[in-house]
Motif scaffolding. Structure first.
Motif, PDB file in Angstrom:
ATOM      1  N   ARG A  56     -11.879  48.050   3.384  1.00 41.30           N
ATOM      2  CA  ARG A  56     -12.711  46.894   3.067  1.00 41.30           C
ATOM      3  C   ARG A  56     -13.761  47.254   2.014  1.00 41.30           C
ATOM      4  NH1 ARG A  56     -13.467  42.812   7.401  1.00 41.30           N
ATOM      5  NH2 ARG A  56     -15.623  42.746   6.669  1.00 41.30           N
ATOM      6  N   PHE A  57     -14.414  48.386   2.190  1.00 41.23           N
ATOM      7  CA  PHE A  57     -15.465  48.754   1.239  1.00 41.23           C
ATOM      8  C   PHE A  57     -14.866  49.015  -0.141  1.00 41.23           C
ATOM      9  CE2 PHE A  57     -19.109  50.754  -0.618  1.00 41.23           C
ATOM     10  CZ  PHE A  57     -20.176  50.160   0.033  1.00 41.23           C
ATOM     11  N   PHE A  58     -13.685  49.617  -0.180  1.00 40.61           N
ATOM     12  CA  PHE A  58     -13.010  49.825  -1.466  1.00 40.61           C
ATOM     13  C   PHE A  58     -12.775  48.495  -2.160  1.00 40.61           C
ATOM     14  CE2 PHE A  58      -8.885  49.604  -3.635  1.00 40.61           C
ATOM     15  CZ  PHE A  58      -9.106  50.502  -4.675  1.00 40.61           C
ATOM     16  N   MET A  59     -12.264  47.523  -1.416  1.00 39.63           N
ATOM     17  CA  MET A  59     -11.978  46.214  -1.993  1.00 39.63           C
ATOM     18  C   MET A  59     -13.242  45.576  -2.571  1.00 39.63           C
ATOM     19  SD  MET A  59      -8.802  45.643  -1.877  1.00 39.63           S
ATOM     20  CE  MET A  59      -7.281  46.007  -1.012  1.00 39.63           C
ATOM     21  N   ALA A  60     -14.333  45.643  -1.806  1.00 39.65           N
ATOM     22  CA  ALA A  60     -15.569  45.027  -2.265  1.00 39.65           C
ATOM     23  C   ALA A  60     -16.140  45.760  -3.472  1.00 39.65           C
ATOM     24  CB  ALA A  60     -16.590  45.012  -1.128  1.00 39.65           C
ATOM     25  N   ALA A  61     -16.160  47.080  -3.416  1.00 33.25           N
ATOM     26  CA  ALA A  61     -16.765  47.864  -4.491  1.00 33.25           C
ATOM     27  C   ALA A  61     -15.994  47.740  -5.795  1.00 33.25           C
ATOM     28  CB  ALA A  61     -16.849  49.338  -4.071  1.00 33.25           C
ATOM     29  N   MET A  62     -14.698  47.459  -5.712  1.00 34.61           N
ATOM     30  CA  MET A  62     -13.866  47.378  -6.909  1.00 34.61           C
ATOM     31  C   MET A  62     -13.728  45.958  -7.434  1.00 34.61           C
ATOM     32  SD  MET A  62     -13.079  50.489  -7.548  1.00 34.61           S
ATOM     33  CE  MET A  62     -11.690  50.426  -8.679  1.00 34.61           C
ATOM     34  N   GLU A  63     -14.164  44.970  -6.657  1.00 35.74           N
ATOM     35  CA  GLU A  63     -14.006  43.570  -7.062  1.00 35.74           C
ATOM     36  C   GLU A  63     -15.139  43.164  -7.996  1.00 35.74           C
ATOM     37  OE1 GLU A  63     -13.191  39.720  -7.832  1.00 35.74           O
ATOM     38  OE2 GLU A  63     -11.840  41.293  -7.132  1.00 35.74           O
ATOM     39  N   SER A  64     -14.805  43.034  -9.267  1.00 38.60           N
ATOM     40  CA  SER A  64     -15.810  42.750 -10.295  1.00 38.60           C
ATOM     41  C   SER A  64     -15.503  41.423 -10.969  1.00 38.60           C
ATOM     42  CB  SER A  64     -15.838  43.889 -11.328  1.00 38.60           C
ATOM     43  OG  SER A  64     -16.812  43.643 -12.323  1.00 38.60           O
ATOM     44  N   GLN A  65     -15.925  40.337 -10.329  1.00 40.41           N
ATOM     45  CA  GLN A  65     -15.827  38.984 -10.893  1.00 40.41           C
ATOM     46  C   GLN A  65     -14.455  38.693 -11.491  1.00 40.41           C
ATOM     47  OE1 GLN A  65     -18.621  36.415 -11.942  1.00 40.41           O
ATOM     48  NE2 GLN A  65     -19.489  37.078 -10.011  1.00 40.41           N
ATOM     49  N   GLY A  66     -13.441  38.829 -10.665  1.00 41.81           N
ATOM     50  CA  GLY A  66     -12.119  38.376 -11.056  1.00 41.81           C
ATOM     51  C   GLY A  66     -11.268  39.369 -11.823  1.00 41.81           C
ATOM     52  N   ARG A  67     -11.825  40.524 -12.189  1.00 44.37           N
ATOM     53  CA  ARG A  67     -10.996  41.509 -12.906  1.00 44.37           C
ATOM     54  C   ARG A  67     -10.002  42.141 -11.948  1.00 44.37           C
ATOM     55  NH1 ARG A  67     -16.055  44.480 -15.893  1.00 44.37           N
ATOM     56  NH2 ARG A  67     -16.607  42.779 -17.300  1.00 44.37           N
ATOM     57  N   ASP A  68      -8.849  42.521 -12.473  1.00 40.52           N
ATOM     58  CA  ASP A  68      -7.845  43.154 -11.635  1.00 40.52           C
ATOM     59  C   ASP A  68      -8.344  44.503 -11.124  1.00 40.52           C
ATOM     60  OD1 ASP A  68      -6.202  41.016 -12.036  1.00 40.52           O
ATOM     61  OD2 ASP A  68      -4.878  41.990 -13.479  1.00 40.52           O
ATOM     62  N   ILE A  69      -7.865  44.874  -9.959  1.00 35.04           N
ATOM     63  CA  ILE A  69      -8.258  46.121  -9.306  1.00 35.04           C
ATOM     64  C   ILE A  69      -7.102  47.106  -9.386  1.00 35.04           C
ATOM     65  CG2 ILE A  69      -8.784  47.182  -7.072  1.00 35.04           C
ATOM     66  CD1 ILE A  69     -10.204  44.591  -6.319  1.00 35.04           C
ATOM     67  N   LYS A  70      -7.382  48.317  -9.832  1.00 33.32           N
ATOM     68  CA  LYS A  70      -6.359  49.370  -9.806  1.00 33.32           C
ATOM     69  C   LYS A  70      -6.452  50.096  -8.467  1.00 33.32           C
ATOM     70  CE  LYS A  70      -5.957  50.289 -14.776  1.00 33.32           C
ATOM     71  NZ  LYS A  70      -6.072  51.308 -15.836  1.00 33.32           N
ATOM     72  N   MET A  71      -5.317  50.132  -7.776  1.00 31.99           N
ATOM     73  CA  MET A  71      -5.289  50.782  -6.468  1.00 31.99           C
ATOM     74  C   MET A  71      -5.524  52.273  -6.633  1.00 31.99           C
ATOM     75  SD  MET A  71      -4.998  50.017  -3.335  1.00 31.99           S
ATOM     76  CE  MET A  71      -5.762  51.316  -2.390  1.00 31.99           C
ATOM     77  N   ASP A  72      -6.454  52.809  -5.865  1.00 26.01           N
ATOM     78  CA  ASP A  72      -6.807  54.225  -5.961  1.00 26.01           C
ATOM     79  C   ASP A  72      -7.069  54.731  -4.553  1.00 26.01           C
ATOM     80  OD1 ASP A  72      -7.841  56.717  -6.406  1.00 26.01           O
ATOM     81  OD2 ASP A  72      -9.267  56.114  -7.963  1.00 26.01           O
ATOM     82  N   GLU A  73      -6.064  55.369  -3.988  1.00 23.58           N
ATOM     83  CA  GLU A  73      -6.200  55.828  -2.607  1.00 23.58           C
ATOM     84  C   GLU A  73      -7.302  56.860  -2.455  1.00 23.58           C
ATOM     85  OE1 GLU A  73      -3.357  57.576   0.972  1.00 23.58           O
ATOM     86  OE2 GLU A  73      -2.480  56.353  -0.627  1.00 23.58           O
TER      87      GLU A  73
END
Length: 927
Positions: free
Chosen positions: A597-614
């Motif tokens: 959850r924290f990864f999702m929130a920290a990487m979510e920047s106003q609609g930009r795509d998120i690169k998955m980074d385990e």
């Protein structure tokens, strides 16, 4: 207080706390009179299982919901699933096929009963998975798009729209999926580039005066050609406009028409027109005077050749699959001398996104909604700011699509779904009503009626989600009770309508009890915010706007937040065919739901795509572990749960500083969430917890050891600091709870006796009156000084255990006073002791503000060897830096190398620049 285990184990606490919250009804606590706050989830398909996009979407929704609940609002997160007409019917038919059964072995009623049975047995997978993610949804009011109350709303909307002339039956081209045997929407069609061919055909003029050449990527459709079009400005064809062509194979006479659709620059400038099998040709055919009912159809629902209305297709072609027919047509054209040439061409080919088969434009009778009319109020709502789209950049796309919207085909040729409430009489009249009895009454006694076998598009029902889930239309509505409804017959005219409700499957309607007493939809509509992926902006979001404004008289939500996609680590779109999908449940198993959850929130920047980074997910698991260990430190030092909402009074600078840092973090998180800056909120709390609280405050309040004659013992933390630390940790747990609900709830209770769970605690108040600027400045100065000394020691290879004398030059009275007050902290954290006089020999120098701090190093390190080491390291770093700069300055390398190689070279260049600068600074410190 419950002693925490040495190791943080997410799995041990997640299931226990979720069950507790749900059992106690804490996702929807009783809050009479509280300000309502409402959000609805995009209902996942009942066939679905949690994918990484769901994890992002629902994490963001849960953050806002938990934040609103902590703010004291009556927060309600509406949850439910979509009946997913096509997907669910496919799943059940696939299971039947394993038993050598097919749908048509059963009556419609028997098949639908089997689907309901499947739904009850297997349709709850994703809801269980949403629980694992920690979603605090109002499960007590879970809805389903075919539950009894929802079905009532769907029927009413269909009947009302038809009565108003906004829903009608028409013969038009649709995207037909031969694999599924149903129409699908434009949005369910994916276009692929396929290696194909361009066939050039020669059609003879009927009067024998010559031929005209056309080209096509689908030669089989010439069996249903109805015209040849040329551009009216094309002088080459001026003399033949109005003449007729005799088609090869069929012998059909067709006209040559003038139409702007024909491009003089493309091919021969003449195009074959098959209005029953091409969207552009359909429009040309209408302009040429062909009525839709007269347009020729040469395919059946399975994509096989069917005889046209004029009976001119040779019998040998009838029944052939469309691609087999292509081969047969080409062979016959070649034999008749009508095939001029063939060229290779890459073809943009439409495929069904579920069936994977090539889509056919197909002429058929379907039900349509006048989307252009319904779109206008939605467009105005966004323009006026009634609906705020975040990020704003999506507005342009929204307006472009809405302003060019086409009629919405809402009928599907399936058995599973909301069966269309329309009945046909033998004379062609159509009677629309919510019940068969009402339709029969409108038709009259003795008129035999047959119900339309089609069902409604799934998106038609989900468009009602923001208000139908809240009990509409049972409660008083602005659009209820508008008087008697007229009875009409015929195609697109309004029909008989009633408001009596009959569930589609009353014996098995699963969930969806109306909201509890006192929760009228009037308080919940419009919803506060909607969060969705941009990929369903037109599937769902825009359609909710249209239906919501039309039926409720208000927008369905005040803010629409569109997030990006979660992509693979290399930026590629995830897909099963590529094998690069990520299972969020696997990530939860490895790192815990809080870390994901924290990864999702920290990487979510106003609609930009998120690169998955385990690795980042693992890093946030480490963040949770750091907080866990900080709580254990607090327990070991007598720091317990606070009993105070307001900040404790503090006299020591370090305690005043952490109170101020806490307040500023509350302000930052509040502002970020208000602006839907999820990354900003997550990073603010992360930096505060990791750096300010754990790394600095807990270190700064550690007492100096107490030395006795026998041994050295740990001293006690000051009573004031214990009180402040307990309060700060409480604020941390509350602020972090929306992002990491499980660990925070566990720590909340472990730190001492509580009279309520954290999930329903009070959000911190950002009271700026508790901020002491002087204390802030002093501790910031202390942190900078300690950091600079630590950096110098590390860069110059000073042994970690060595204590160094500290000489100060040019210090102001303020700095001198600070040195005196913070002497204990400096001695412990920087391993230095104040010294008087001028230092001799080589020394490291650190400048902070106006003062120079000197650390003599003679006898501690070999100064000459250290200078030599640094000089050599500088030369090596600069050589690599300059070499990389040369590569990046070479146009040939930048143009020809793989993008990832260029990006790596840029990153390496920046690293070497920074390394050289750091080494120069270290050498300079030696003086």
């Amino acid at each position: 207080m419950t002693e925490l285990t040495k190791t943080f184990d997410p799995a041990a606490i997640e299931a226990r706390w979720y069950a507790h919250w749900e059992d106690k009804g804490l996702f929807r606590p009783e809050r009479p009179g509280a300000e309502p706050w409402t959000i609805v989830n995009p209902p996942p398909n009942v066939t679905g299982s949690l994918h990484i996009g769901h994890a992002l979407d629902n994490t963001l929704q849960d953050i806002l919901t938990r934040h609103a609940r902590l703010k004291g609002k009556d927060a309600m997160w509406v949850v439910g699933t979509d009946h997913a007409g096509i997907a669910t019917q496919m799943v059940v038919e696939r299971q039947m096929a394993e038993r050598q059964q097919k749908r048509t072995d059963f009556t419609r009623e028997e098949f639908v009963a089997k689907v309901w049975e499947w739904k009850h047995e297997s349709g709850g997978t994703i809801t269980g998975q949403l629980r694992r993610l920690g979603c605090s949804m109002d499960w007590s009011n879970e809805r389903f798009t075919m539950d009894e109350g929802f079905s009532k709303a769907v029927l009413k909307v269909f009947v009302d729209l038809h009565r108003e002339g906004l829903l009608y039956r028409d013969k038009r081209l649709v995207n037909w999926d031969p694999g599924l045997g149903t129409a699908i929407s434009d949005l369910e069609v994916e276009t692929r580039e396929i290696a194909g061919k361009f066939w050039h055909l020669r059609y003879p003029l009927a009067d024998g005066s010559g031929t005209i050449s056309v080209a096509t990527t689908r030669p089989e459709t010439m069996l249903a050609d109805m015209a040849v079009a040329v551009n009216p400005s094309d002088a080459r064809y001026a003399a033949v406009i109005g003449k007729q062509v005799r088609l090869p194979i069929t012998g059909r006479l067709i006209p040559i028409v003038a139409d702007e659709h024909a491009d003089p620059e493309l091919g021969s400038g003449a195009v074959k027109i098959t209005p029953g099998h091409d969207f552009n040709d359909f429009e040309v055919g209408k302009r040429a005077g062909f009525k839709a009912g007269d347009m020729l159809n040469m395919l059946d629902g399975k994509g096989a050749v069917a005889q046209t209305a004029d009976g001119l297709i040779p019998a040998s072609f009838v029944g052939l699959d469309r691609f087999a027919a292509r081969t047969a047509v080409i062979e016959r054209l070649e034999a008749e001398g009508a095939l001029e040439r063939v060229e290779d061409r890459t073809i943009q080919t439409p495929y069904g996104d579920r069936s994977g088969v090539v889509i056919e434009p197909w002429l058929t009778d379907q039900w349509y909604v006048d989307a252009a009319t319904l779109a206008q109020p939605a467009i105005e709502a966004v323009r006026s700011g009634e609906i705020r789209i975040v990020p704003k950049t999506w507005e342009k796309t929204f307006f472009n699509w809405m302003e060019n919207i086409q009629p919405w085909c809402v009928s599907r040729q399936l058995w599973w779904g909301h069966q269309i409430p329309a009945w046909f009489a033998d004379d062609g009249q159509v009677f629309v009503a919510e019940t068969e009895a009402e339709a029969q009454a409108a038709a009259g006694l003795g008129v035999t009626l047959t119900r339309d076998p089609d069902v409604l598009d799934t998106w038609f029902s989900s468009a009602l989600w923001p208000f139908a889930t809240l009990g509409w239309p049972d409660r008083t509505s602005p659009r209820n009770g508008e008087g008697d409804h007229a009875q009409h017959g015929g195609g697109g005219s309004p029909q008989a309508t009633t408001f009596a409700a009959t569930p589609l499957h009353p014996s098995t309607a699963s969930s969806g009890s109306p909201p509890r007493a006192g929760e009228e939809w009037e308080r919940r509509y419009p919803n506060d915010v909607l969060i969705s992926g941009f990929d369903i902006l037109f599937f769902w979001d825009a359609r909710m706007m249209m239906q919501g404004i039309h039926f409720m008289g208000e927008v369905p939500f005040k803010t629409l937040y569109l997030h990006g996609l979660v992509r693979a680590a290399d930026g590629a779109k995830m897909s099963k065919s590529k094998g690069n999908t990520v299972d969020p449940l696997g990530l939860i198993d490895r790192y815990g739901a809080d870390a994901l959850r924290f990864f999702m929130a920290a990487m979510e920047s106003q609609g930009r795509d998120i690169k998955m980074d385990e690795k980042r997910v693992e890093g946030y698991r480490n963040f949770a572990t750091k907080l866990w260990n900080a709580a254990r430190f607090c327990q070991a030092n007598g720091i317990v749960a606070s009993t105070m909402l307001d900040a404790p009074a503090a006299s020591r600078a370090v305690d005043k500083w952490i109170v101020a840092e806490t307040i500023k973090t509350v302000q930052a998180v509040d502002l970020a969430l208000a602006d839907h800056r999820f990354d900003g909120a997550a990073n603010a709390i992360y930096q505060f917890v990791w750096s300010r609280f754990c790394d600095w405050y807990l270190e700064l309040i550690k007492p100096a050891p107490v030395r006795t004659e026998e041994n050295e013992q740990r001293g006690e933390i000051d009573a004031e600091s214990r009180l402040v630390a307990g309060w700060v940790l409480d604020q941390i747990l509350v602020m972090l709870h929306p992002f990491m609900p499980f660990i925070t709830e566990e720590l909340w209770h472990a730190m001492g006796a509580r009279d309520h769970e954290l999930i329903v605690a009070a959000w911190p108040m950002a009271d700026a009156r508790s901020i002491d600027p002087a204390a802030e400045e002093e501790i910031d100065w202390l942190i900078r000084l300690v950091s600079e000394i630590r950096t110098a020691r590390t860069e110059l290879n000073v042994p970690p255990g060595a204590r160094l004398p500290l000489h100060v030059r040019d210090a102001s009275p303020q700095t001198t006073a600070r040195l005196d007050r913070q002497a204990v902290a400096l001695a412990r954290l920087a391993r230095i002791d104040r010294a008087d006089g001028e230092p001799g020999g080589g020394a490291a120098q650190v400048v902070v503000d106006e003062a120079t701090f000197i650390l003599p190093l003679a006898g501690v390190i070999d100064l000459e060897a250290e200078r030599a080491r640094l000089t050599k390291a500088i030369a090596a770093a600069e050589k690599e830096r300059d070499g990389l700069a040369g590569r990046l300055g070479n146009a040939s390398f930048v143009e020809r190398a793989k993008p990832e190689a260029v990006e790596k070279a840029k990153a390496d260049h920046l690293d070497k620049m920074a390394e050289a600068a750091r080494l120069h600074a270290a050498l300079g410190r030696l003086g």
